[in-house]
Motif scaffolding. Structure first.
Motif, PDB file in Angstrom:
ATOM      1  N   PRO A  64       0.838  -1.207   0.000  1.00 15.72           N
ATOM      2  CA  PRO A  64       0.000   0.000   0.000  1.00 15.72           C
ATOM      3  C   PRO A  64       0.869   1.252   0.000  1.00 15.72           C
ATOM      4  O   PRO A  64       1.928   1.284   0.633  1.00 15.72           O
ATOM      5  CB  PRO A  64      -0.794  -0.116   1.301  1.00 15.72           C
ATOM      6  N   GLY A  65       0.432   2.259  -0.747  1.00 18.26           N
ATOM      7  CA  GLY A  65       1.180   3.509  -0.791  1.00 18.26           C
ATOM      8  C   GLY A  65       0.877   4.321  -2.029  1.00 18.26           C
ATOM      9  O   GLY A  65      -0.035   4.014  -2.794  1.00 18.26           O
ATOM     10  N   TYR A  66       1.679   5.347  -2.233  1.00 21.86           N
ATOM     11  CA  TYR A  66       1.519   6.298  -3.330  1.00 21.86           C
ATOM     12  C   TYR A  66       2.543   5.967  -4.408  1.00 21.86           C
ATOM     13  O   TYR A  66       3.725   5.814  -4.113  1.00 21.86           O
ATOM     14  CB  TYR A  66       1.752   7.708  -2.774  1.00 21.86           C
ATOM     15  N   TYR A  67       2.094   5.852  -5.654  1.00 20.85           N
ATOM     16  CA  TYR A  67       2.954   5.447  -6.756  1.00 20.85           C
ATOM     17  C   TYR A  67       2.754   6.346  -7.967  1.00 20.85           C
ATOM     18  O   TYR A  67       1.736   7.029  -8.081  1.00 20.85           O
ATOM     19  CB  TYR A  67       2.646   3.997  -7.182  1.00 20.85           C
ATOM     20  N   PHE A  68       3.730   6.291  -8.864  1.00 17.26           N
ATOM     21  CA  PHE A  68       3.637   6.982 -10.139  1.00 17.26           C
ATOM     22  C   PHE A  68       3.688   5.953 -11.259  1.00 17.26           C
ATOM     23  O   PHE A  68       4.552   5.077 -11.264  1.00 17.26           O
ATOM     24  CB  PHE A  68       4.783   7.987 -10.312  1.00 17.26           C
ATOM     25  N   LEU A  69       2.770   6.074 -12.180  1.00 17.46           N
ATOM     26  CA  LEU A  69       2.697   5.212 -13.345  1.00 17.46           C
ATOM     27  C   LEU A  69       3.187   6.027 -14.529  1.00 17.46           C
ATOM     28  O   LEU A  69       2.626   7.071 -14.848  1.00 17.46           O
ATOM     29  CB  LEU A  69       1.248   4.781 -13.559  1.00 17.46           C
ATOM     30  N   GLN A  70       4.279   5.580 -15.145  1.00 20.42           N
ATOM     31  CA  GLN A  70       4.805   6.283 -16.309  1.00 20.42           C
ATOM     32  C   GLN A  70       4.598   5.402 -17.526  1.00 20.42           C
ATOM     33  O   GLN A  70       4.983   4.228 -17.524  1.00 20.42           O
ATOM     34  CB  GLN A  70       6.280   6.616 -16.132  1.00 20.42           C
TER      35      GLN A  70
END
Length: 85
Positions: A64-70
């Motif tokens: 669980p957490g904050y992610y960036f999808l590139q």
């Protein structure tokens, strides 16, 4: 549901997500290159299933957490933030 595309024609849902994240594009996505990073810049892998202008991303293995999808979609780089529950 109502789909809201951004100015680039990309829509990512659901946010927050638990097991799967979906990416819709107004145009067909050809050969998407996708990378996922967390807020510390660590990269993670995820399984992809492509369905024309929709891509399904298996994020069940992420904490669980904050992610960036590139995403590299048709030669253009798009970055979207998402939360994994």
């Amino acid at each position: 549901g109502i789909e809201e595309y951004d100015k680039e024609g990309i829509f990512v849902f659901p946010v927050p997500a638990s097991d799967k994240l979906f990416v819709h594009s107004k145009n067909a996505i050809t050969g998407p290159e996708i990378s996922i990073t967390n807020t510390l810049g660590q990269k993670f892998s995820a399984g992809l299933k492509e369905h024309g202008n929709k891509t399904e991303i298996d994020i069940s293995g992420l904490n669980p957490g904050y992610y960036f999808l590139q995403m590299n979609v048709n030669g253009t780089i798009h970055t979207k933030a998402f939360v994994k529950e």
